[in-house]
Design a protein around this motif. Structure first.
Motif, mmCIF file in Angstrom:
data_model
loop_
_atom_site.group_PDB
_atom_site.id
_atom_site.type_symbol
_atom_site.label_atom_id
_atom_site.label_comp_id
_atom_site.label_asym_id
_atom_site.label_seq_id
_atom_site.Cartn_x
_atom_site.Cartn_y
_atom_site.Cartn_z
ATOM 1 N N GLN A 97 -44.664 1.624 34.337
ATOM 2 C CA GLN A 97 -43.669 2.016 35.339
ATOM 3 C C GLN A 97 -42.776 0.817 35.637
ATOM 4 O OE1 GLN A 97 -43.250 5.100 36.153
ATOM 5 N NE2 GLN A 97 -45.062 5.796 35.060
ATOM 6 N N SER A 139 -43.853 10.080 41.585
ATOM 7 C CA SER A 139 -43.459 8.922 40.785
ATOM 8 C C SER A 139 -42.771 7.832 41.598
ATOM 9 C CB SER A 139 -42.517 9.355 39.654
ATOM 10 O OG SER A 139 -43.140 10.294 38.829
ATOM 11 N N LEU A 169 -48.752 2.241 40.094
ATOM 12 C CA LEU A 169 -48.507 3.203 39.025
ATOM 13 C C LEU A 169 -48.812 2.668 37.633
ATOM 14 C CD1 LEU A 169 -45.170 4.768 40.321
ATOM 15 C CD2 LEU A 169 -47.481 5.680 40.542
ATOM 16 N N ALA A 184 -45.102 11.494 34.152
ATOM 17 C CA ALA A 184 -44.831 11.335 35.580
ATOM 18 C C ALA A 184 -43.747 12.273 36.094
ATOM 19 C CB ALA A 184 -44.430 9.889 35.871
ATOM 20 N N HIS A 185 -42.880 12.735 35.204
ATOM 21 C CA HIS A 185 -41.709 13.483 35.660
ATOM 22 C C HIS A 185 -41.705 14.942 35.259
ATOM 23 C CE1 HIS A 185 -40.468 9.296 35.969
ATOM 24 N NE2 HIS A 185 -39.534 9.677 36.791
#
Length: 446
Positions: free
Chosen positions: A403, A65, A399, A192-193
């Motif tokens: 983002q 990320s 991204l 993403a995390h």
């Protein structure tokens, strides 16, 4: 003589732009504060003769990320540590607590061990993590988060007991502003995390050894620019063949190009005659948070065994439910410290004055659907002017438009601003002046 470029704002966006231009121009970095780094703000304390760096805003990153930032750290040789992650949510009114571990349990154990109120949250969370990515990929979540959650039948308990806590920590905004943010942006964060957001289950998190000030110092050494600290810039004006920069102290200098890497509202307040594309960033509004670095464990769960890196509290005060994040820095930064250190944002729990290390005010962009829509055209602000903009209100091109607001977004914007500076300086219509352009108007008056 070399081209002169000013970078106004020494957060990660400004440092990124300056780093890209370090071998191509004579650089001057202006910063209104008395320190460099912006949200990479480390407070250093001495414990038993050892210096401990305590981060108060930017703390963790992961490679998927934060690709640009990660490569930047690699180039600089920034030492990093693995971060285990993990979160805990605690309600001081009901006494109910749950976190990373609970979301690893099967449903029958949740039914046996937890009240019905948490079972609903658990089920909604499981459904959200299964359904929301599909809606994101099908572009069925590009509207307000509140409307999205209502449309898909999520409970108030889930919204207030899960969504609010995570959103207030990640985007540093109060609960009443959360529902305005795009559902796609909220969903993209989890995609993403990892499913736990800050849980660190499927994504390897890292933190900078010694605090984020370590990377700031290495970046400054590599850039080698002249620093002008604690003297706010009050005016920036593109005069055609050069850009004039004036500061509060009365200094006035001319540059071939300027990177204005401040908050959007600050940029527009000092930029004379912005282009229509630059003026469009007025859509970005900011929320101010009160950040407290301290050692008072009263802000956390009474059960120390439940403390995690990321903690989210809820309590009713004056008839209103209040949520706040608590960052346990000892776990977050893998500190070798005797004392426990905490960072809280807008915390309603009173902290003992003798346990306060520092009070800091931060501003963060409020990510609304309007701001997300702006991302489709925001980089047009790099055309038609010698003044280039940068900041976390730009999205990371690699991204995508969701983002926004992160350290990676700000870093990426700095890279793009530097690229636009090169285009300005390479323009065949660029008219080189003699050395007189580097003198301040004060000197010329003499």
């Amino acid at each position: 003589m070399p081209n002169r470029v000013a970078v106004i704002g020494a957060g990660i966006a400004g440092l990124s732009a300056a780093y890209q231009l370090r071998d191509e121009a004579e650089l001057v970095i202006y910063e209104r504060n008395d320190y460099v780094g912006g949200h990479a703000n480390t407070v250093e304390v001495i414990e038993d003769g050892t210096t401990i760096g305590l981060d108060t805003a930017f703390i963790v990153f992961n490679r998927p990320s934060y690709p640009g930032l990660s490569a930047f750290f690699d180039e600089l040789g920034v030492p990093v540590l693995a971060h285990e992650g993990g979160f805990n949510m605690f309600d001081l009114d009901t006494g109910v607590e749950f976190g990373t571990l609970e979301f690893d349990l099967p449903e029958h154990e949740i039914v046996e061990r937890y009240p019905e109120s948490f079972l609903g949250i658990w089920r909604d969370a499981q459904r959200f993590h299964a359904e929301a990515p599909r809606h994101f990929l099908r572009k069925q979540a590009e509207f307000g988060l509140g409307a999205y959650l209502d449309l898909h039948g999520y409970s108030e308990a889930f919204k207030r007991g899960f969504v609010v806590q995570l959103a207030t920590a990640v985007w540093s905004i109060p609960p009443e502003l959360i529902w305005q943010m795009p559902a796609s942006t909220f969903i993209a964060f989890f995609m993403a995390h990892d499913a736990e957001g800050l849980g660190g289950r499927s994504v390897a998190w890292h933190t900078v050894q010694g605090g984020s000030v370590t990377y700031v110092r290495k970046a400054l050494a590599a850039i080698g620019a002249e620093l002008r600290l604690d003297d706010p810039v009050v005016a920036v004006e593109d005069l055609g063949h050069w850009v004039e920069v004036r500061t509060l102290s009365g200094s006035s200098e001319r540059y071939d190009s300027v990177v204005l890497s401040t908050h959007a509202d600050q940029a527009l307040s000092i930029l004379g005659n912005p282009t229509p594309a630059q003026q469009a960033i007025e859509a970005v509004r900011y929320n101010t948070s009160s950040c407290l670095l301290h050692t008072d464990e009263a802000v956390l769960s009474k059960d120390r065994a439940r403390w995690r890196s990321w903690n989210f509290g809820t309590v009713t005060t004056d008839g209103q439910s209040r949520a706040w994040p608590v960052y346990h820095l000892n776990q977050l930064q893998d500190l070798n410290a005797r004392q426990d250190y905490f960072v809280t944002l807008d915390c309603p729990i009173e902290v003992a004055p003798d346990k306060v290390i520092k009070r800091i005010t931060y501003s963060h962009p409020i990510i609304t659907c309007e701001v997300r829509d702006l991302q489709s055209s925001i980089y047009r602000a790099h055309s038609g002017s010698r003044v280039l903009l940068a900041g976390s209100y730009f999205h990371s091109k690699s991204l995508g438009p969701d983002q926004i607001g992160s350290h990676e977004a700000a870093f990426s914007s700095g890279v793009e601003a530097a690229r636009a500076v090169r285009a300005v300086l390479a323009d065949p219509q660029f008219s080189r002046r003699d050395h007189a352009h580097s003198k301040s108007t004060q000197e010329e008056a003499l």
